[in-house]
Enzyme design. Structure first.
Site, PDB file in Angstrom:
ATOM      1  N   TYR A  38      10.443 -20.359 -14.114  1.00 17.30           N
ATOM      2  CA  TYR A  38      11.817 -20.626 -13.718  1.00 17.30           C
ATOM      3  C   TYR A  38      12.625 -20.750 -15.007  1.00 17.30           C
ATOM      4  CZ  TYR A  38      15.231 -22.258 -10.263  1.00 17.30           C
ATOM      5  OH  TYR A  38      16.321 -22.383  -9.443  1.00 17.30           O
ATOM      6  N   LYS A  93       2.965  -7.430  12.157  1.00 20.27           N
ATOM      7  CA  LYS A  93       2.974  -6.263  11.285  1.00 20.27           C
ATOM      8  C   LYS A  93       2.829  -6.666   9.810  1.00 20.27           C
ATOM      9  CE  LYS A  93       4.238  -1.943  11.900  1.00 20.27           C
ATOM     10  NZ  LYS A  93       4.615  -1.126  13.052  1.00 20.27           N
ATOM     11  N   ALA A 188      11.948   7.678  20.369  1.00 24.64           N
ATOM     12  CA  ALA A 188      11.599   7.749  18.954  1.00 24.64           C
ATOM     13  C   ALA A 188      10.204   8.343  18.760  1.00 24.64           C
ATOM     14  CB  ALA A 188      11.674   6.349  18.338  1.00 24.64           C
ATOM     15  N   ASN A 310      -0.486   2.374  15.126  1.00 28.56           N
ATOM     16  CA  ASN A 310       0.143   2.604  13.830  1.00 28.56           C
ATOM     17  C   ASN A 310      -0.536   1.852  12.701  1.00 28.56           C
ATOM     18  OD1 ASN A 310       1.760   3.401  15.873  1.00 28.56           O
ATOM     19  ND2 ASN A 310       3.662   2.669  14.961  1.00 28.56           N
TER      20      ASN A 310
END
Lengths: 382, 382
Positions: A38, A93, A188, A310
């Site tokens: 930082y 996902k 799609a 997928n």
């Protein structure tokens, strides 16, 4: 009627608190650690990147981070449930991205989709955005951004379907170019699957794509945009009719509609065929029914064999694209991904093994390598 | 001249690959795991949230996730270096959020700031956005969104400065209401610090705020917006002059300008005073110089004593706000946070210990508890 569920259901139990967290990869236990991670140390890193923006790939998480972006307008087969209710899918996902390909994905549920996210990530994975908006959003983002943009519901699905169809055809000793294919669903996934199959060797004229009104054919008066484009590529015979009509004598049914297909329609298919019923969570036709009319049956679900999901594609595709420093995802990269997925189980094909298990650790590695190589071949690396 | 750095510098070494990653909090090793965390199980969780949006707090990471949003227009003291170069700071912040308060923060560097992110997070931490845009952006977001919106450069800084000034005054046996205070810098931090100090007990008329043209006073012809508002609250004597003039006889100097203040200006201060030189990474006056003219000296840096850094505030403030289900962050919550920070070291005050160490694990816990309690008191909980 309110949706009823039990908080004691194992699915709800594992979802408590969500499915992901941020993990620091630097130590933060001393003052020196703080000074480096930082202020003041971090200022030098910022200045170095301000001077040479490509250093962000080395000194931030950009090289392994992907945004999973959705507006929740087309979630699984559940429709437009909105960005908040879409979150469990997006978190799922993100978890798969990390577990299978070491890609750090942050799901962002937007009320409207924006290009402005790009500086934070190495890629953008669009998700669950309804057609036809998704086509235009992807086209616009892809043109505007110097990083890969990938609408997974289109291309992830298309890549895995092509991989599965290659292996199914191999198993049945058929050539892709000789198959009569019916794609049910012209959203799609349907549009992208159709284009990818044709790119992969299926004969366009032998494909019939159906939407809720029946077969698409060139000059069908109600078509425009992506559907009109697909109609022009397919259905050489200009068949005009419903799904049952289209399926008569067909070798392959690919369901990407979210609706249901009656058993009677399957009965008209040619023998020894292929049925991919991919709607999630409820397949268009139950696999136990489909198996009566087809030799190879696949669904999108984790709890049946041949999961055409997928997850076989997106982790490795982004890993490969990020590894190669790809600026976009080309058709060549998608074809390479399909070939790589198919290749993993090519040596031990069986009716219940046309695609690898979603848990097979070889998949993402093979896909990533093939995609990175194709990116180089296609000249889209930085 | 290009910015030069050594890749072997420890700061650059720890930044390789960035400072954070996503960690799944669910198992993904079996088909059952996949069926629950992803499709088909996840669909039920989505439907439950679609039916009752408040369930997102239970079944997604929303209840512990914060977006750190910036456009990179005002990064540290480095200015408008853009969203990409801002990333190391944002990642640092995310890491501190997690390490100190268990809050999962995702830094998002936007080219333009948008309200659309809200569905994905339980709070929005705005960062490094230049004044005066930051005031309007925060006001608009706060009005539009049902979750806490907090511009850390304003309020985080203000909270820690108030905590530090309380303890410094206590140490010097002075009352806040009797101190003559000069705030150098009238940007995001200067405006917020001034308002917070007045809310916390400093007499507004005894504060003089300076911008690059000198002291702000009511009806100074070039002032508008936030500066005009601050001018009306402060400088009862309508002093018109530069920083050196303003500092004559002052007890407290608070530098939040990013510029430099000459040693000669400090020489005119009243004795036994207080200097907070908070610009990062380079303080307005070096602490070794300041200590010649003041009894208590603080900076914003990790490598000097008395680090007045937002890290003492933002992790606990968001943790407390999230714990309480707060819909916004009130002035009462900020005052409570300042009091809690000051309280941690109250028993062992010393010139080099007016605020706790940034690494002190008691801070975030104390701040979170105080903030959550204040949220309840102020009636802003869900």
């Amino acid at each position: 009627m309110p949706f009823s569920f039990s908080p004691d259901d194992p699915t709800f139990i594992i979802h408590r608190g969500g499915k992901m967290e941020i993990a620091p990869t630097v130590a933060l236990s001393s003052r020196d650690d703080l000074s480096r991670a930082y202020t003041p140390g971090v200022a030098d890193v910022c200045l170095a990147i301000a001077d040479d923006p490509s250093l962000a790939n080395t000194y931030t998480w950009v090289s392994h981070a992907v945004a999973v972006v959705t507006d929740g307008s087309a979630v699984l087969g559940l429709g437009n449930i909105g960005p908040r209710a879409a979150m469990p899918v997006m978190e799922g996902k993100a978890v798969l991205f990390k577990a299978f390909a070491g890609v750090d994905a942050v799901r962002i549920c937007l009320d409207t989709t924006v290009t402005a996210l790009a500086p934070s990530f190495g890629g953008i994975n669009l998700e669950d955005i309804s057609a036809p908006r998704c086509f235009e959003i992807e086209r616009r983002l892809d043109a505007a951004l110097p990083i890969p943009v990938f609408h997974d519901d289109q291309h992830g699905t298309a890549v895995v379907v092509l991989a599965a169809l290659r292996n199914a055809a191999r198993l049945l000793d058929r050539k892709l170019g000789d198959l009569r294919v019916v794609v049910v669903g012209a959203g799609a996934a349907g549009v992208a699957v159709t284009k990818m199959l044709i790119a992969g060797g299926v004969t366009g004229g032998d494909v019939v794509v159906c939407d809720s009104r029946g077969a698409l054919y060139d000059e069908r008066p109600d078509l425009s945009g992506a559907k009109a484009e697909v109609a022009a590529l397919t259905n050489a015979a200009k068949l005009d009719g419903d799904v049952t009509t289209a399926l008569r004598g067909a070798d392959v049914l690919i369901g990407v509609s979210g609706g249901q297909i009656p058993e009677s329609a399957l009965a008209g298919m040619a023998g020894h065929g292929i049925v991919f019923a991919l709607a999630n969570p409820t397949p268009e036709v139950h696999p136990d029914v489909a198996v009566r009319y087809a030799t190879v049956v696949a669904t999108g679900r984790s709890d049946f064999p041949n999961q055409i999901n997928n997850v076989l594609a997106f982790p490795g595709i982004f890993r490969g694209a990020l590894d190669a420093g790809a600026t976009r995802i080309t058709e060549g990269m998608k074809l390479a991904a399909a070939e790589a997925i198919a290749g993993v189980v090519e040596a031990n094909l069986a009716p219940d093994t046309i695609v690898p298990s979603a848990l097979d650790p070889r998949v993402a590695t093979a896909v990533a390598a093939a995609v990175a190589e194709a990116a180089g071949r296609d000249g889209v690396t930085r």
